[in-house]
Write an enzyme that holds these catalytic residues in place. Structure first.
Site, PDB file in Angstrom:
ATOM      1  N   GLY A 316      43.016  33.124  33.890  1.00  0.00           N
ATOM      2  CA  GLY A 316      43.932  34.165  34.029  1.00  0.00           C
ATOM      3  C   GLY A 316      44.227  34.777  35.438  1.00  0.00           C
ATOM      4  O   GLY A 316      42.992  34.970  35.843  1.00  0.00           O
ATOM      5  N   GLU A 317      44.512  35.484  35.347  1.00  0.00           N
ATOM      6  CA  GLU A 317      44.793  36.483  36.855  1.00  0.00           C
ATOM      7  C   GLU A 317      45.197  35.599  37.923  1.00  0.00           C
ATOM      8  O   GLU A 317      44.649  36.525  39.322  1.00  0.00           O
ATOM      9  CB  GLU A 317      43.749  37.886  36.556  1.00  0.00           C
ATOM     10  CG  GLU A 317      43.235  38.150  35.272  1.00  0.00           C
ATOM     11  CD  GLU A 317      42.354  39.315  35.539  1.00  0.00           C
ATOM     12  OE1 GLU A 317      41.855  39.295  36.463  1.00  0.00           O
ATOM     13  OE2 GLU A 317      41.485  39.915  34.253  1.00  0.00           O
TER      14      GLU A 317
END
Length: 351
Positions: A316-317
């Site tokens: 993610g991120e």
């Protein structure tokens, strides 16, 4: 909600620029089609930027963060405190996306929409504090109408700031313990799939944990009586602050003519919500990669998306999208800088 700006028209692609780019591709010193997806990518970017030779030098990355009440149901391998701790890591430069942003010379903005720690006050973070995380959607709606509208607007505002900075590409990332559960619940609703097909390990659940996660989602879907043709209601009932902000950002980008590079499973769910709310936004969404979450492949298929990479990512991120930026830049460089057959005095294939 009275202000439904997300229904406003999105910018059309510049078909003349695409035709020019397509004609240029056919003149470059290579067999037509030999660069595969990179050729179509350059042509599409030409349409998005309105120029025969697109470039992607200015990249804006925004991380949207928020906590999730459904964590009370034991659906995550990590405690909720990690969300706030990661906000500090983002702005101090130690997170994966922080490193990638530096390497890409991209701007990085961090927006806290509401964590369980209301006292969190970090320099470099935009703290909006819509609530101490969402409500536990296994028992109640995740967001009030006011919170949902504010989260959508927060995403829109971030996209507009990126445009003001001269961004040519927008990447939205997310952080929120429990957000794969919210994303899976949304995807199940919009795709009509059972939770077991779209529930994955997230940050590291074992097989028993994944089964429990699917059961929590199934109970929530029954509780709320959600329908595929009510994407906004689904977003408010089982979504998250950061997912709603991503939806708002994607729609605003499409409305104002800024290309979006969509990250992994959670961001792709936000993209699906955006497309269901306003189908005109779809051409503005490029998809970076197919991640490791088991539901991502089906989700990309539902979006008719052709991801650029498949590296088994599940961080993610916005990290997977950031990793795809060099590939996009190289696609533009090949398209813009390769010689034509005439320029290089190379014989073309006979007509």
């Amino acid at each position: 909600m009275t202000q439904m700006w997300w229904r406003d028209a999105c910018q059309p692609l510049d078909t003349a620029a695409m035709d020019q780019a397509r004609a240029r591709q056919q003149q470059l010193t290579k067999p037509t089609g030999s660069l595969g997806q990179l050729e179509g990518l350059a042509i599409r970017l030409a349409g998005l930027q309105g120029r025969e030779r697109p470039t992607v030098e200015q990249v804006a990355i925004t991380i949207f963060a928020g906590d999730h009440g459904v964590v009370e149901e034991g659906i995550s391998a990590y405690p909720q405190a990690v969300t706030g701790q990661m906000l500090r890591n983002f702005v101090s430069g130690g997170a994966a996306i922080s490193v990638l942003a530096r390497q890409l010379e991209a701007s990085l903005e961090v927006v806290d929409l509401g964590t369980v720690d209301p006292s969190l006050d970090l320099p470099g973070v935009r703290h909006l504090r819509l609530g101490a995380g969402t409500g536990n959607f296994a028992r109640q709606a995740a967001m009030t109408d006011a919170q949902l509208a504010a989260a959508l607007q927060a995403g829109r505002d971030s996209a507009l700031r990126a445009l003001e900075r001269g961004a040519q590409l927008f990447i939205g990332g997310e952080m929120g313990i429990g957000n794969t559960t919210a994303a899976a619940a949304l995807a199940c609703t919009l795709m009509g799939c059972p939770a077991r097909e779209l529930s994955g390990p997230g940050t590291g659940l074992d097989s028993a944990g994944v089964r429990h996660k699917a059961e929590v989602i199934e109970r929530a879907l029954v509780l709320h009586g959600l329908r595929a043709d009510e994407p906004l209601r689904a977003l408010g009932h089982v979504g998250g602050f950061e997912i709603a902000a991503l939806v708002g950002a994607y729609l605003a980008c499409a409305q104002h003519g800024l290309a979006v590079l969509v990250d992994g499973f959670i961001c792709s769910v936000a993209a699906l919500v955006a497309v269901r709310l306003n189908p005109q936004c779809q051409p503005w969404l490029l998809f970076a990669h197919q991640g490791a979450e088991p539901g991502h492949k089906a989700l990309l298929a539902a979006l008719h998306a052709e991801p650029l990479l498949a590296l088994g990512l599940r961080l993610g991120e916005g990290s997977g999208a950031a990793l795809a930026v060099p590939l996009i830049r190289l696609a533009c460089a090949l398209h813009g800088q390769m010689a034509t057959f005439a320029e290089a005095a190379v014989a073309d294939r006979p007509a």
